[in-house]
Design a protein around this motif. Structure first.
Motif, short mmCIF file in Angstrom:
data_model
loop_
_atom_site.label_atom_id
_atom_site.label_comp_id
_atom_site.label_asym_id
_atom_site.label_seq_id
_atom_site.Cartn_x
_atom_site.Cartn_y
_atom_site.Cartn_z
N PRO A 93 2.35 12.40 -11.59
CA PRO A 93 2.45 13.63 -12.38
C PRO A 93 3.88 13.96 -12.82
CG PRO A 93 1.07 13.99 -10.44
CD PRO A 93 1.72 12.63 -10.29
N GLN A 94 4.85 13.69 -11.96
CA GLN A 94 6.25 13.95 -12.31
C GLN A 94 6.70 13.00 -13.41
OE1 GLN A 94 7.79 13.33 -8.42
NE2 GLN A 94 7.72 15.49 -7.87
N ILE A 95 6.28 11.75 -13.31
CA ILE A 95 6.66 10.76 -14.33
C ILE A 95 6.04 11.14 -15.67
CG2 ILE A 95 6.41 8.35 -15.04
CD1 ILE A 95 6.54 7.67 -11.98
N ALA A 96 4.77 11.56 -15.64
CA ALA A 96 4.08 11.93 -16.88
C ALA A 96 4.75 13.10 -17.57
CB ALA A 96 2.62 12.24 -16.60
N SER A 97 5.32 14.02 -16.79
CA SER A 97 5.95 15.19 -17.39
C SER A 97 7.43 14.99 -17.69
CB SER A 97 5.75 16.42 -16.48
OG SER A 97 6.45 16.24 -15.27
N ALA A 98 7.99 13.85 -17.34
CA ALA A 98 9.40 13.57 -17.61
C ALA A 98 9.61 13.37 -19.11
CB ALA A 98 9.85 12.32 -16.85
N GLY A 99 10.79 13.69 -19.55
CA GLY A 99 11.12 13.51 -20.96
C GLY A 99 11.33 12.05 -21.31
N THR A 112 0.83 -1.20 0.00
CA THR A 112 0.00 0.00 0.00
C THR A 112 0.87 1.25 0.00
OG1 THR A 112 -1.75 -1.18 1.18
CG2 THR A 112 -1.84 1.22 1.22
N GLY A 113 1.93 1.24 0.79
CA GLY A 113 2.85 2.38 0.83
C GLY A 113 3.51 2.63 -0.51
N ALA A 126 1.61 9.31 -6.07
CA ALA A 126 2.10 10.67 -5.84
C ALA A 126 3.12 11.08 -6.89
CB ALA A 126 2.69 10.77 -4.44
N ALA A 127 3.90 10.13 -7.38
CA ALA A 127 4.94 10.43 -8.36
C ALA A 127 4.40 10.49 -9.79
CB ALA A 127 6.05 9.39 -8.28
#
Length: 92
Positions: A16-22, A5-6, A13-14
């Motif tokens: 959005p950052q992954i989606a915006s990564a190149g 679960t953790g 949580a990550a």
């Protein structure tokens, strides 16, 4: 189960950052995952055997256990599939 679960919460949580990564960064991360699957396959198989043993004690049998079981060949196949994803065009 709390550990899973953790991990899931951290992944969410990550996202959005992954989606915006190149593309280069995403492919580097995927390549690292594939490499570590192979490098740590012994540990993965050992942990999987414990899961299989517990599942058997919990009454899971037959084809479900077969689907849960990982061996070196299965891990190599997963790593190969990740490497195939790297070769695809980045849809994001």
């Amino acid at each position: 189960m709390d550990e899973v679960t953790g991990i899931a919460k951290k992944a969410k949580a990550a996202a959005p950052q992954i989606a915006s990564a190149g593309t280069v960064l995403k492919n580097r991360v995927l390549a690292g995952i594939a490499k570590n699957l192979i490098n740590y396959s012994g540990d993965i198989i050992s942990a999987n055997e414990k899961d299989i043993t517990k599942s058997r004690k919990d009454g899971i049998t037959g084809s479900m256990l077969d689907r849960l079981r990982l061996d070196r060949k299965a891990i190599e196949k997963i790593a190969e599939s990740i490497n195939e994803v790297i070769m695809l065009a980045d849809p994001v």
